[in-house]
Design a protein around this motif. Structure first.
Motif, PDB file in Angstrom:
ATOM      1  N   GLU A   1       0.859  -1.189   0.000  1.00  0.00           N
ATOM      2  CA  GLU A   1       0.000   0.000   0.000  1.00  0.00           C
ATOM      3  C   GLU A   1       0.892   1.233   0.000  1.00  0.00           C
ATOM      4  O   GLU A   1       2.120   1.135   0.198  1.00  0.00           O
TER       5      GLU A   1
ATOM      6  N   THR B   1      -3.220  -2.961   7.681  1.00  0.00           N
ATOM      7  CA  THR B   1      -2.584  -2.057   6.715  1.00  0.00           C
ATOM      8  C   THR B   1      -3.370  -0.757   6.597  1.00  0.00           C
ATOM      9  O   THR B   1      -2.788   0.340   6.519  1.00  0.00           O
ATOM     10  N   LYS B   2      -4.688  -0.868   6.580  1.00  0.00           N
ATOM     11  CA  LYS B   2      -5.540   0.316   6.476  1.00  0.00           C
ATOM     12  C   LYS B   2      -5.316   1.250   7.660  1.00  0.00           C
ATOM     13  O   LYS B   2      -5.188   2.472   7.486  1.00  0.00           O
TER      14      LYS B   2
END
Length: 378
Positions: A200, A369-370
């Protein structure tokens, strides 16, 4: 006279590398005086003398890898009885038995001590070599007849084989210390972890000009662990158990000339920005001086690698069991994005999160991850 053997330094470690001797033959030592520094797979350890006296002989040099039970010192407890001649005699006798002998145990036939013609060889044709040196020569492809022995009476030692191997293959070296540890750690991970990497990018448009990148990354990892704790865990495949931690102990990958070290910032959730920076500075200095303790390298619950500080955008970081995740931060780059219908340039940080899919679901890794990105973009 008493002998001092390398003691068990704990953690089930069988071998250590001599980093530095602090005494010489002929020196007087006191009980508990530090006589040498060794490096294990876990840390750099100072080894004290078990009793007082005069050092009669010393075995092993800086860089040698030795096993538990290897002879380190012979100490005379009555200094007035130690004459110069006796010291030299002891050193000569010890060299015959020990010298730079590898402490690795091998199954060797007695006949293998002598190498040469099998048809009534003359004394001139015989080559004397330690069993460990002969096996090492076979492994490294070194012809014994080309080697000049530096041991007693010209006996070939392990160091002689290494020296000859370097002549044949410039740059050849025996991995020691942190590099040796890395071999076993990476091999274990490769064979035992079901590794999956998710990537990401985090926009840094809201960052201040003087942001501490390492500090921001550490705080973001702490936040993500608190929001999605499944990646802040240990996993044991043999017992099929997972331990999800409430505290966050972040292992910080540090590159050094001695190899890769991963000191642990324990209870990272309790640290302020200035405390994080002070800890990083002190820890890096300790690693450079090879003075980092065993406790400083243990009990990480998740690892952070800021490899982008050197180079690289995305990667596949390696999970170190029993941990189940590692966060990798790549080199900060610029992206062109649309804002209010107009193209603008913004800095972004590439992120690579590797997780053990046996212990974490894809959804847990994605949510982690977000949250990581949300904190970095705040």
């Amino acid at each position: 006279m008493k002998t001092f053997l390398l003691p068990d330094l704990g953690e089930g470690l069988a071998e250590s590398e001599i980093v530095e001797w602090h005494i010489n033959v002929g020196d007087s030592v006191e009980l508990d005086q530090v006589v040498l520094t060794v490096e294990t797979a876990k840390a750099v350890v100072e080894v004290p003398a078990p009793y007082s006296g005069v050092v009669v002989s010393r075995h092993g040099e800086a860089g040698d890898v030795i096993n538990i039970g290897a002879l380190l010192l012979e100490i005379e407890e009555q200094p007035e009885l130690v004459a110069t001649g006796a010291v030299k005699a002891k050193q000569q006798d010890a060299a015959t038995v020990v010298g730079n002998v590898s402490q690795t145990t091998h199954q060797v036939d007695v006949d293998d001590f002598w190498i040469g013609s099998t048809h009534n060889p003359s004394a001139d044709e015989l080559i004397t070599a330690l069993p460990s040196a002969r096996l090492l020569a076979k492994k490294l492809g070194v012809e014994l007849k080309t080697v000049s022995g530096t041991g007693p009476n010209g006996m070939i030692t392990d160091n002689d084989i290494y020296a000859e191997a370097r002549k044949q293959s410039p740059g050849t070296e025996v991995l020691k210390g942190a590099r040796r540890t890395m071999v076993s750690t990476m091999s274990e991970s490769h064979h035992n972890v079901a590794a999956v990497t998710i990537t990401e990018e985090a926009s840094l448009a809201n960052w201040q000009a003087n942001e501490d990148i390492s500090g921001r990354l550490i705080r973001a990892v702490v936040y993500a662990c608190q929001e999605e704790p499944a990646l802040n865990a240990w996993f044991d495949a043999e017992t099929m158990t997972r331990c999800v931690h409430s505290r966050v102990n972040i292992g910080i990958a540090v590159d050094s000339s001695h190899g890769l070290y991963v000191p642990v910032l324990k209870h990272a959730e309790t640290f302020e920005d200035s405390d994080i920076r002070n800890w990083l500075n002190e820890t890096v200095q300790g690693i450079r001086q090879r003075k980092i303790g065993r406790d400083s390298l243990q009990n990480a619950t998740i690892t952070l690698s800021n490899f982008g500080a050197i180079a690289g955008i995305f990667a596949t970081p390696v999970v170190s069991p029993p941990q189940v995740a590692i966060v990798g931060a790549g080199r900060i780059i610029e992206r062109v994005v649309m804002k209010d219908g107009n193209p603008v340039s913004v800095k972004v940080m590439p992120l690579s999160i590797t997780f053990d899919h046996r212990a974490c679901t894809g959804g847990e890794a994605a949510r982690f991850t977000k949250k990581l990105v949300e904190h970095l973009q705040s």
